[in-house]
Design a protein around this motif. Sequence first.
Motif, PDB file in Angstrom:
ATOM      1  N   ILE A   5       0.958  -1.312  -0.058  1.00  0.00           N
ATOM      2  CA  ILE A   5       0.007  -0.031  -0.020  1.00  0.00           C
ATOM      3  C   ILE A   5       0.902   1.236   0.234  1.00  0.00           C
ATOM      4  O   ILE A   5       0.625   2.255  -0.718  1.00  0.00           O
ATOM      5  N   SER A   6       1.738   1.384   0.909  1.00  0.00           N
ATOM      6  CA  SER A   6       2.768   2.466   0.916  1.00  0.00           C
ATOM      7  C   SER A   6       3.502   2.781  -0.516  1.00  0.00           C
ATOM      8  O   SER A   6       3.727   3.770  -0.796  1.00  0.00           O
ATOM      9  N   GLU A   7       3.910   1.681  -1.107  1.00  0.00           N
ATOM     10  CA  GLU A   7       4.650   1.776  -2.508  1.00  0.00           C
ATOM     11  C   GLU A   7       3.720   2.304  -3.372  1.00  0.00           C
ATOM     12  O   GLU A   7       3.971   2.963  -4.687  1.00  0.00           O
ATOM     13  N   ALA A   8       2.316   2.088  -3.460  1.00  0.00           N
ATOM     14  CA  ALA A   8       1.124   2.320  -4.181  1.00  0.00           C
ATOM     15  C   ALA A   8       0.809   3.814  -4.019  1.00  0.00           C
ATOM     16  O   ALA A   8       0.088   4.095  -5.100  1.00  0.00           O
ATOM     17  N   LEU A   9       1.272   4.581  -3.130  1.00  0.00           N
ATOM     18  CA  LEU A   9       0.374   5.671  -2.707  1.00  0.00           C
ATOM     19  C   LEU A   9       0.207   6.676  -3.978  1.00  0.00           C
ATOM     20  O   LEU A   9      -0.486   7.251  -4.233  1.00  0.00           O
ATOM     21  N   ASP A  10       1.418   6.737  -4.673  1.00  0.00           N
ATOM     22  CA  ASP A  10       1.715   7.732  -5.700  1.00  0.00           C
ATOM     23  C   ASP A  10       0.632   7.526  -6.912  1.00  0.00           C
ATOM     24  O   ASP A  10       0.578   8.222  -7.605  1.00  0.00           O
ATOM     25  N   SER A  11       0.528   6.160  -6.877  1.00  0.00           N
ATOM     26  CA  SER A  11      -0.573   5.733  -8.125  1.00  0.00           C
ATOM     27  C   SER A  11      -1.887   5.701  -8.072  1.00  0.00           C
ATOM     28  O   SER A  11      -2.664   5.429  -8.655  1.00  0.00           O
ATOM     29  N   LEU A  12      -2.274   6.114  -6.847  1.00  0.00           N
ATOM     30  CA  LEU A  12      -3.578   6.002  -6.180  1.00  0.00           C
ATOM     31  C   LEU A  12      -4.433   7.151  -6.582  1.00  0.00           C
ATOM     32  O   LEU A  12      -3.599   8.286  -6.482  1.00  0.00           O
ATOM     33  N   ASN A  13      -5.562   7.308  -7.064  1.00  0.00           N
ATOM     34  CA  ASN A  13      -6.358   8.474  -7.223  1.00  0.00           C
ATOM     35  C   ASN A  13      -6.710   9.176  -5.836  1.00  0.00           C
ATOM     36  O   ASN A  13      -6.388   8.448  -4.791  1.00  0.00           O
ATOM     37  N   ARG A  14      -7.226  10.247  -5.754  1.00  0.00           N
ATOM     38  CA  ARG A  14      -7.576  10.936  -4.527  1.00  0.00           C
ATOM     39  C   ARG A  14      -8.388  10.181  -3.617  1.00  0.00           C
ATOM     40  O   ARG A  14      -7.971  10.153  -2.281  1.00  0.00           O
ATOM     41  N   SER A  15      -9.488   9.625  -4.078  1.00  0.00           N
ATOM     42  CA  SER A  15     -10.332   8.809  -3.371  1.00  0.00           C
ATOM     43  C   SER A  15      -9.696   7.697  -2.544  1.00  0.00           C
ATOM     44  O   SER A  15      -9.712   7.295  -1.358  1.00  0.00           O
ATOM     45  N   GLU A  16      -8.930   6.957  -3.587  1.00  0.00           N
ATOM     46  CA  GLU A  16      -8.089   5.756  -2.917  1.00  0.00           C
ATOM     47  C   GLU A  16      -7.070   6.017  -1.881  1.00  0.00           C
ATOM     48  O   GLU A  16      -6.798   5.210  -1.184  1.00  0.00           O
ATOM     49  N   ARG A  17      -6.717   7.246  -2.210  1.00  0.00           N
ATOM     50  CA  ARG A  17      -5.221   7.662  -1.443  1.00  0.00           C
ATOM     51  C   ARG A  17      -6.108   7.782  -0.040  1.00  0.00           C
ATOM     52  O   ARG A  17      -5.448   7.472   1.136  1.00  0.00           O
ATOM     53  N   LYS A  18      -7.346   8.362   0.182  1.00  0.00           N
ATOM     54  CA  LYS A  18      -7.879   8.518   1.530  1.00  0.00           C
ATOM     55  C   LYS A  18      -8.227   7.147   2.112  1.00  0.00           C
ATOM     56  O   LYS A  18      -7.856   7.112   3.336  1.00  0.00           O
ATOM     57  N   PRO A  47     -18.288   1.338  -2.839  1.00  0.00           N
ATOM     58  CA  PRO A  47     -17.535   0.995  -4.105  1.00  0.00           C
ATOM     59  C   PRO A  47     -16.045   1.280  -4.369  1.00  0.00           C
ATOM     60  O   PRO A  47     -15.413   0.686  -4.871  1.00  0.00           O
ATOM     61  N   THR A  48     -15.883   2.574  -3.770  1.00  0.00           N
ATOM     62  CA  THR A  48     -14.566   2.964  -3.792  1.00  0.00           C
ATOM     63  C   THR A  48     -13.394   2.263  -2.759  1.00  0.00           C
ATOM     64  O   THR A  48     -12.435   1.900  -3.348  1.00  0.00           O
ATOM     65  N   VAL A  49     -14.149   1.637  -1.809  1.00  0.00           N
ATOM     66  CA  VAL A  49     -13.117   0.682  -0.912  1.00  0.00           C
ATOM     67  C   VAL A  49     -13.008  -0.479  -1.768  1.00  0.00           C
ATOM     68  O   VAL A  49     -11.990  -0.940  -1.535  1.00  0.00           O
ATOM     69  N   ASN A  50     -14.094  -0.821  -2.344  1.00  0.00           N
ATOM     70  CA  ASN A  50     -13.994  -2.300  -3.117  1.00  0.00           C
ATOM     71  C   ASN A  50     -12.967  -1.918  -4.049  1.00  0.00           C
ATOM     72  O   ASN A  50     -11.909  -2.919  -4.458  1.00  0.00           O
ATOM     73  N   ARG A  51     -12.975  -0.976  -4.910  1.00  0.00           N
ATOM     74  CA  ARG A  51     -11.996  -0.646  -6.017  1.00  0.00           C
ATOM     75  C   ARG A  51     -10.591  -0.696  -5.408  1.00  0.00           C
ATOM     76  O   ARG A  51      -9.555  -1.298  -5.998  1.00  0.00           O
ATOM     77  N   PHE A  52     -10.559  -0.076  -4.306  1.00  0.00           N
ATOM     78  CA  PHE A  52      -9.168   0.011  -3.567  1.00  0.00           C
ATOM     79  C   PHE A  52      -8.623  -1.422  -3.347  1.00  0.00           C
ATOM     80  O   PHE A  52      -7.456  -1.828  -3.480  1.00  0.00           O
ATOM     81  N   CYS A  53      -9.581  -2.337  -2.619  1.00  0.00           N
ATOM     82  CA  CYS A  53      -9.117  -3.510  -2.354  1.00  0.00           C
ATOM     83  C   CYS A  53      -8.931  -4.425  -3.528  1.00  0.00           C
ATOM     84  O   CYS A  53      -7.625  -5.232  -3.262  1.00  0.00           O
TER      85      CYS A  53
END
Length: 283
Positions: A5-18, A47-53
């Motif tokens: 998760i930490s390594e992917a932070l820069d690639s996440l969109n604003r909602s997923e980053r939250k 749905p944003t949480v599910n996409r993140f997962c």
Amino acid sequence: MLSLISEALDSLNRSERKVADVILADPQAATRSSIAVLARTAEVSEPTVNRFCKRFNAKGFPDFKLTLAQSLVGGVPYVNRHVEPDDTAESYTPKIIDATIAGLVYAKEKLSPATVNLAVDQLIQAKQIFFYGLGASGPVAQDAQHKFFRFNIPVNAYDDVLMQRMVAASCSTGDVVVTISYTGRTKDTVEIAELAQASGATVIGITAPNSPLAERCSIVLGVDAPEDTDVYMPMTSRIVHLSVIDILATGVTLRRGPGFLNHLKSIKDSLKSTRYQRETDES
């Protein structure tokens, strides 16, 4: 998981980053949260949480929580993987209950309703049913006998290897053997399943998918709880297997139809004289 998760932070969109920030801030709390609570805390939609997962190879939030929990704790060998050496009753009690709940949710996602129907098909028309379990699976087999004797089908449970082998050899077409094993790697259990099939019985396995036992079964109810019983005491897996037995018993009951409920009621009624009546509150 936390590293990913930490390594992917820069690639996440604003909602997923939250979502990521909430999880990284308190990963233990995330493993105990519902998807609604986590979404509310992160101020995003479910749905944003599910996409993140799904970005982290999880099928959904329950699967993600399970992986996250596994990455957080190593556990005390031979006790429970979620328990730490310095845990008190206040900490290990909720840990074990939470782990059991997570295991049941995981099993719910993995268990195929179509396969459950196939198993019920065989059980409802069986000439006789045998439940097999060794070690920690023995009590699960006994529980199955306790439930299935009500269906007017000859049923027995065996937790002794020699009895299992002899009964398997005496089976014939129309008999059903339900063999229960978390690992599916016990040599005796695999050999006995082969023997039962060779005798003409239908073998239903409540076991790990793709295990040696699963390969010898006619029908596989694949349940794979997140528990290494080579190192830890069987806990979650045993509860999951008991739940599968309940599912099968419920399926058989429903197939029998409403008229069968009178038979079940008469069995319950036979116990009334053995119990003290509940005290009523007169105040």
